[in-house]
Scaffold this motif. Structure first.
Motif, PDB file in Angstrom:
ATOM      1  N   LYS A  53     -16.792   5.231  49.265  1.00 18.66           N
ATOM      2  CA  LYS A  53     -17.567   5.038  50.766  1.00 18.66           C
ATOM      3  C   LYS A  53     -16.761   3.862  51.246  1.00 18.66           C
ATOM      4  O   LYS A  53     -16.820   3.413  52.567  1.00 18.66           O
ATOM      5  CB  LYS A  53     -18.809   4.808  50.408  1.00 18.66           C
ATOM      6  CG  LYS A  53     -19.565   4.410  51.750  1.00 18.66           C
ATOM      7  CD  LYS A  53     -21.225   3.949  51.328  1.00 18.66           C
ATOM      8  CE  LYS A  53     -21.727   3.629  52.618  1.00 18.66           C
ATOM      9  NZ  LYS A  53     -23.455   3.585  52.535  1.00 18.66           N
ATOM     10  N   VAL A  54     -15.955   3.006  50.362  1.00 14.57           N
ATOM     11  CA  VAL A  54     -15.291   1.648  50.939  1.00 14.57           C
ATOM     12  C   VAL A  54     -13.737   1.880  50.416  1.00 14.57           C
ATOM     13  O   VAL A  54     -13.525   2.086  49.219  1.00 14.57           O
ATOM     14  CB  VAL A  54     -16.072   0.653  50.405  1.00 14.57           C
ATOM     15  CG1 VAL A  54     -15.962   0.411  48.974  1.00 14.57           C
ATOM     16  CG2 VAL A  54     -15.619  -0.753  51.083  1.00 14.57           C
TER      17      VAL A  54
ATOM     18  N   GLU B 271     -24.453  -2.192  44.005  1.00 13.51           N
ATOM     19  CA  GLU B 271     -24.282  -1.350  45.176  1.00 13.51           C
ATOM     20  C   GLU B 271     -22.802  -1.075  45.668  1.00 13.51           C
ATOM     21  O   GLU B 271     -22.224   0.052  45.915  1.00 13.51           O
ATOM     22  CB  GLU B 271     -25.164  -1.714  46.364  1.00 13.51           C
ATOM     23  CG  GLU B 271     -25.056  -0.688  47.377  1.00 13.51           C
ATOM     24  CD  GLU B 271     -25.789   0.621  47.254  1.00 13.51           C
ATOM     25  OE1 GLU B 271     -25.967   1.665  47.941  1.00 13.51           O
ATOM     26  OE2 GLU B 271     -26.307   0.811  46.010  1.00 13.51           O
TER      27      GLU B 271
ATOM     28  N   MET C  60     -21.428  -3.245  57.018  1.00 15.61           N
ATOM     29  CA  MET C  60     -21.377  -2.934  55.494  1.00 15.61           C
ATOM     30  C   MET C  60     -22.259  -3.975  54.820  1.00 15.61           C
ATOM     31  O   MET C  60     -23.024  -3.939  53.544  1.00 15.61           O
ATOM     32  CB  MET C  60     -19.986  -2.470  54.861  1.00 15.61           C
ATOM     33  CG  MET C  60     -19.713  -1.271  55.459  1.00 15.61           C
ATOM     34  SD  MET C  60     -17.974  -0.906  54.510  1.00 15.61           S
ATOM     35  CE  MET C  60     -16.938  -1.530  55.440  1.00 15.61           C
TER      36      MET C  60
ATOM     37  N   TRP D 284     -20.423   2.476  45.903  1.00 11.70           N
ATOM     38  CA  TRP D 284     -19.721   2.763  47.054  1.00 11.70           C
ATOM     39  C   TRP D 284     -18.128   2.916  46.806  1.00 11.70           C
ATOM     40  O   TRP D 284     -17.564   3.970  47.291  1.00 11.70           O
ATOM     41  CB  TRP D 284     -19.738   1.493  48.141  1.00 11.70           C
ATOM     42  CG  TRP D 284     -20.940   1.274  48.866  1.00 11.70           C
ATOM     43  CD1 TRP D 284     -22.141   2.037  48.397  1.00 11.70           C
ATOM     44  CD2 TRP D 284     -21.428   0.269  49.915  1.00 11.70           C
ATOM     45  NE1 TRP D 284     -23.083   1.622  49.269  1.00 11.70           N
ATOM     46  CE2 TRP D 284     -22.631   0.606  50.244  1.00 11.70           C
ATOM     47  CE3 TRP D 284     -20.610  -0.622  50.522  1.00 11.70           C
ATOM     48  CZ2 TRP D 284     -23.284  -0.137  51.040  1.00 11.70           C
ATOM     49  CZ3 TRP D 284     -21.303  -1.400  51.289  1.00 11.70           C
ATOM     50  CH2 TRP D 284     -22.526  -1.175  51.823  1.00 11.70           C
ATOM     51  N   ARG D 285     -17.682   1.969  46.012  1.00 16.55           N
ATOM     52  CA  ARG D 285     -16.024   2.116  45.622  1.00 16.55           C
ATOM     53  C   ARG D 285     -16.091   3.623  44.789  1.00 16.55           C
ATOM     54  O   ARG D 285     -15.137   4.166  45.068  1.00 16.55           O
ATOM     55  CB  ARG D 285     -15.650   1.049  44.677  1.00 16.55           C
ATOM     56  CG  ARG D 285     -14.382   0.959  44.555  1.00 16.55           C
ATOM     57  CD  ARG D 285     -13.873  -0.226  43.655  1.00 16.55           C
ATOM     58  NE  ARG D 285     -12.543  -0.428  43.349  1.00 16.55           N
ATOM     59  CZ  ARG D 285     -11.760  -1.183  42.679  1.00 16.55           C
ATOM     60  NH1 ARG D 285     -12.496  -1.868  41.720  1.00 16.55           N
ATOM     61  NH2 ARG D 285     -10.456  -1.334  42.881  1.00 16.55           N
TER      62      ARG D 285
ATOM     63  N   TYR E  90     -13.297  -3.413  49.989  1.00 16.27           N
ATOM     64  CA  TYR E  90     -14.002  -3.666  48.767  1.00 16.27           C
ATOM     65  C   TYR E  90     -13.814  -4.989  48.410  1.00 16.27           C
ATOM     66  O   TYR E  90     -14.803  -5.809  48.031  1.00 16.27           O
ATOM     67  CB  TYR E  90     -13.397  -2.830  47.667  1.00 16.27           C
ATOM     68  CG  TYR E  90     -14.059  -3.100  46.345  1.00 16.27           C
ATOM     69  CD1 TYR E  90     -15.184  -2.566  45.775  1.00 16.27           C
ATOM     70  CD2 TYR E  90     -13.031  -3.820  45.484  1.00 16.27           C
ATOM     71  CE1 TYR E  90     -15.530  -2.868  44.844  1.00 16.27           C
ATOM     72  CE2 TYR E  90     -13.600  -4.009  44.202  1.00 16.27           C
ATOM     73  CZ  TYR E  90     -14.924  -3.741  43.854  1.00 16.27           C
ATOM     74  OH  TYR E  90     -14.934  -3.846  42.527  1.00 16.27           O
TER      75      TYR E  90
END
Length: 331
Positions: free
Chosen positions: A133-134, A124, A78, A128-129, A139
């Protein structure tokens, strides 16, 4: 991260002093956590850590290096994906790099290339958060890595109160994201984004209070406004900034700490010869606060923090500072 008062090099001294006190490992409140180096070390030693600070950047470090117990197996992948996002001009580029033109007012905190990489990675990660996605631990681990990666290429002498007028060698290197792996603690830790007094009320009784207060009247958000901006992000609206170096607008947060705020059994207080308060004055205050009128005092010499090197017209008088540790029984 380069940080005034960072205790990383003094951790062996702090842990030795704590060992001499013979206080059993238990619960601890690190009231002015900063980069969380002491909290992290105490976590490794088996303490149940509660940390607090007014700065969001400190909260990020607390969440990444103290609260997080394990990392996503794909964390490095990531980080690589974030670092490879196509650079673009965002808030950092517009305000803290020559890429911003008139808007950046000549500020040379980052090269245009690095500013674009930092903008792309930070934005980005926030996407994602929002998309789920994370996870929260990943994070904060990645956000801490972005802040530390930016610091490694920042064109400063160590603090962000000013920038260098020529590009330093480190500023010409490429921005990179290298997340650290968290350490599994014997007990869960908690981080608090609040004033130390309010945190102490929320935490309640602890076995040990560790205090490493600021050493001068200027608040750390003025020295580290760019890490603070990176920690907060800029989402739908840009942060309000002011002045020659782009400080965050608004009042600087100041802790209203006082002795009655804590219900800790013991206190370990760090202070050094760079502070405005004389050691004798601090010793007197702690003696009055102690439950038995006794204060154990320890000290160690170390190489002082230097924001830059000696140069024509400016020479440091002292390279060595003295770190003081005071152990007090409060209850």
């Amino acid at each position: 991260m380069r940080y005034i008062g960072n205790k990383t090099r003094l951790l062996p001294f702090i842990l030795r002093t704590l060992g001499k006190s013979e206080i059993p490992v238990g619960s601890v409140h690190d009231a002015f956590a900063g980069t969380a180096s002491v909290s992290r070390a105490l976590k490794v030693q088996g303490w149940r850590v509660h940390s607090s600070d007014l700065l969001m950047s400190s909260y990020v470090f607390q969440r990444a290096y103290v609260v997080a117990d394990c990392a996503d197996p794909l964390l490095d992948d990531m980080a690589g994906e974030l670092a490879s996002v196509i650079p673009h001009e965002g808030f950092i580029s517009r305000n803290f790099s020559p890429a911003g033109g008139n808007e950046s007012k000549g500020r040379m905190y980052f090269t245009p290339a690095n500013a674009g990489r930092i903008d792309a990675a930070r934005e980005e990660l926030e996407r994602w958060r929002a998309a789920g996605k994370v996870g929260e631990d990943s994070y904060y681990l990645l956000l801490a890595a972005i802040i530390e990666g930016a610091d490694r290429v920042a064109n400063t002498a160590g603090v962000y109160a000013s920038y260098m007028k020529r590009w330093q060698p480190n500023a010409r290197r490429s921005f990179a994201i290298t997340p650290e792996r968290p350490v599994k603690g014997a007990q869960p830790a908690r981080a608090h984004l609040m004033d130390a007094t309010e945190a102490a009320k929320s935490i309640g009784a602890v076995d040990l209070l560790y205090i490493d207060p600021p050493y001068n009247s200027r608040q750390y958000v003025a020295y580290y406004h760019i890490p603070e901006i990176l920690a907060r992000g800029w989402g739908e609206s840009d942060p309000a900034i002011r002045g020659k170096v782009g400080l965050l607008a608004g009042e600087e947060g100041r802790s209203q700490w006082y002795h009655a705020a804590t219900s800790a059994s013991h206190a370990l207080v760090s202070f050094n010869s760079e502070g405005h308060l004389a050691p004798e004055a601090l010793l007197s205050l702690l003696t009055k606060a102690s439950s038995d009128g006794k204060v154990a005092h320890f000290s160690q010499r170390y190489r002082r923090y230097r924001a830059d090197s000696d140069r024509e017209g400016r020479h440091y008088h002292r390279d060595i500072a003295l770190e003081h540790l005071y152990m007090v029984r409060l209850r």
